[in-house]
Design a protein around this motif. Structure first.
Motif, PDB file in Angstrom:
ATOM      1  N   UNK A 239      -4.495  22.958  63.921  1.00 48.45           N
ATOM      2  CA  UNK A 239      -3.664  23.520  65.004  1.00 48.45           C
ATOM      3  C   UNK A 239      -2.273  23.319  64.969  1.00 48.45           C
ATOM      4  N   UNK A 240      -2.652  22.506  65.377  1.00 48.65           N
ATOM      5  CA  UNK A 240      -0.814  22.276  66.525  1.00 48.65           C
ATOM      6  C   UNK A 240       0.123  21.497  64.715  1.00 48.65           C
ATOM      7  N   UNK A 241       0.025  21.538  63.878  1.00 45.86           N
ATOM      8  CA  UNK A 241       0.168  21.268  62.667  1.00 45.86           C
ATOM      9  C   UNK A 241       1.468  22.098  62.024  1.00 45.86           C
TER      10      UNK A 241
ATOM     11  N   UNK B 245       3.463  13.110  58.778  1.00 45.37           N
ATOM     12  CA  UNK B 245       3.466  12.504  59.512  1.00 45.37           C
ATOM     13  C   UNK B 245       4.145  11.231  59.764  1.00 45.37           C
ATOM     14  N   UNK B 246       4.501  10.086  58.606  1.00 43.64           N
ATOM     15  CA  UNK B 246       5.077   9.246  58.206  1.00 43.64           C
ATOM     16  C   UNK B 246       6.551  10.164  58.223  1.00 43.64           C
ATOM     17  N   UNK B 247       7.203  11.146  58.314  1.00 44.44           N
ATOM     18  CA  UNK B 247       8.735  11.279  58.887  1.00 44.44           C
ATOM     19  C   UNK B 247       8.420  11.653  60.022  1.00 44.44           C
ATOM     20  N   UNK B 248       7.515  12.052  61.082  1.00 44.77           N
ATOM     21  CA  UNK B 248       7.231  12.550  62.524  1.00 44.77           C
ATOM     22  C   UNK B 248       7.412  14.092  62.265  1.00 44.77           C
ATOM     23  N   UNK B 249       7.713  14.756  61.352  1.00 48.30           N
ATOM     24  CA  UNK B 249       6.917  16.263  61.294  1.00 48.30           C
ATOM     25  C   UNK B 249       5.977  17.216  61.168  1.00 48.30           C
ATOM     26  N   UNK B 250       4.899  16.525  61.461  1.00 48.99           N
ATOM     27  CA  UNK B 250       3.520  16.808  60.848  1.00 48.99           C
ATOM     28  C   UNK B 250       3.713  17.832  62.327  1.00 48.99           C
ATOM     29  N   UNK B 251       4.087  18.528  63.275  1.00 46.28           N
ATOM     30  CA  UNK B 251       3.785  19.498  64.259  1.00 46.28           C
ATOM     31  C   UNK B 251       4.046  20.987  63.562  1.00 46.28           C
ATOM     32  N   UNK B 252       4.362  21.916  65.046  1.00 43.16           N
ATOM     33  CA  UNK B 252       4.840  22.906  64.601  1.00 43.16           C
ATOM     34  C   UNK B 252       6.640  23.543  64.591  1.00 43.16           C
ATOM     35  N   UNK B 253       6.672  21.857  66.220  1.00 40.58           N
ATOM     36  CA  UNK B 253       7.576  22.326  66.151  1.00 40.58           C
ATOM     37  C   UNK B 253       9.093  21.839  65.166  1.00 40.58           C
TER      38      UNK B 253
END
Length: 342
Positions: A211-213, A181-189
């Motif tokens: 599910x969008x993680x 989350x801190x690095x902004x990369x907690x999404x599927x893309x």
């Protein structure tokens, strides 16, 4: 659309072409988990770089093959850490050495990386002591910096030792979720994909990030431990929280060789369950290759690593986790050329 972007789809489907995954970078040529190893993997054509992730005593996510440090760092040469030498139970077996969870991040930064397999890869020892220990955040930043408009580099992070928490007292799942989350990369893309042998850890992260993680791959232990995972019901279960499986090359090849006519082998069964298949770990030295691909008698001699990769690609795998990304890229190119001529 680039091959790595297809990984962001849920559920996972067949990729337009297999991805090449630099296992700890390119450790066939540079000591693993170093800046030089990851950068070289990208230069050699890797689509993803794969760090192993462990935890420091103060809860920092650092990259090492395992929490024990003596094989991959110069920790034994630091008298100030002599009192940290200890014996622990790791994966059910006693292990003696120095462990990341007994060191703060600041202390780990004083160590230098060395070649983990010097007898097998003596040329890599020329780089001993040149590089320090990286954090997961630094590897992610490296991938982002090396990405371009035409080529996106992603990180396939393997989470290790989820029950080792150090003084922070926080489970690895919580630490990883917070860091992504801190690095902004907690999404599927996002830049990061996650893999682990521990299904409970992957489920924990799925619950924390939704599910969008990030996309996830379930690493499959070798027989007999992981056998239940690769049954039709086991694959369906994995598909409820992950988008890929990652079995060993031996398991994939054995499955294909033992499959009766008219029945799908493991790769086909995984695809039927909407799971991609990433295979570990391809290495070029004779010691790691089957007899028909070895060249000469020396264990450290180089065999037909391109042929090894081609055999797996012919079975339809979606990714090759390899110590020498250049060999996998050559195999993929050759297979593409053959396919285009049909």
């Amino acid at each position: 659309m680039r091959a790595t972007e297809l990984l962001a789809r849920r559920p996972a489907t067949r990729l337009p072409r297999p991805v090449v995954i630099g296992h700890r970078g390119a450790p066939a040529y540079r000591p693993e988990h170093t800046t030089a190893s990851f950068e070289l993997a990208i230069d050699l054509g890797a689509d993803l770089i794969e760090p192993d992730v462990v935890v420091s005593r103060d809860g920092v996510l650092v990259v090492r093959h395992e929490s024990e440090l003596s094989l991959s760092t110069d920790v034994a040469e630091h008298p100030e850490f002599a009192d940290r030498h200890t014996t622990k139970v790791v994966d059910g077996s006693l292990c003696t050495g120095w462990f990341t969870e007994d060191f703060t991040y600041a202390e780990l930064r004083t160590l230098r990386a060395v070649e983990r397999m010097p007898a097998m890869r003596p040329l890599n020892t020329a780089y001993d002591g040149r590089y320090g220990i990286l954090t997961l955040a630094e590897v992610i930043e490296l991938a982002r910096c090396r990405s371009t408009a035409d080529r996106r580099i992603r990180v396939l992070a393997e989470l290790k030792n989820p029950d080792v928490d150090g003084d922070a007292g926080v489970h690895m799942g919580a630490l990883v979720a917070e860091e992504l989350r801190r690095l902004g990369t907690d999404r599927a893309d996002g830049t990061v994909l996650i893999q682990s042998f521990d299904p409970a850890l992957l489920r924990d992260l799925r619950a924390r990030l939704g599910d969008g993680g990030p996309q996830m791959a379930q690493l499959i232990p070798d027989a007999p431990t992981g056998d239940a995972m690769v049954t039709p019901s086991g694959l369906r279960e994995i598909s409820t929280y992950a988008q890929a499986i990652a079995p060993s090359r031996e398991r994939v090849l054995t499955s294909a060789a033992g499959t009766r006519a008219g029945r799908a082998h493991l790769v086909g069964q995984a695809h039927a369950a909407q799971l991609s298949v990433f295979v570990w770990t391809l290495r070029a030295e004779n010691a790691f290759l089957p007899a028909h691909l070895r060249r000469g008698d020396a264990p450290e001699g180089l065999g037909d690593a391109v042929g090894d990769a081609q055999e797996l690609l012919a079975l339809g795998v979606d990714g090759l986790i390899t110590d020498s990304p250049d060999h996998a890229v050559r195999a993929r190119t050759a297979m593409t050329l053959v396919s285009s001529r049909r």
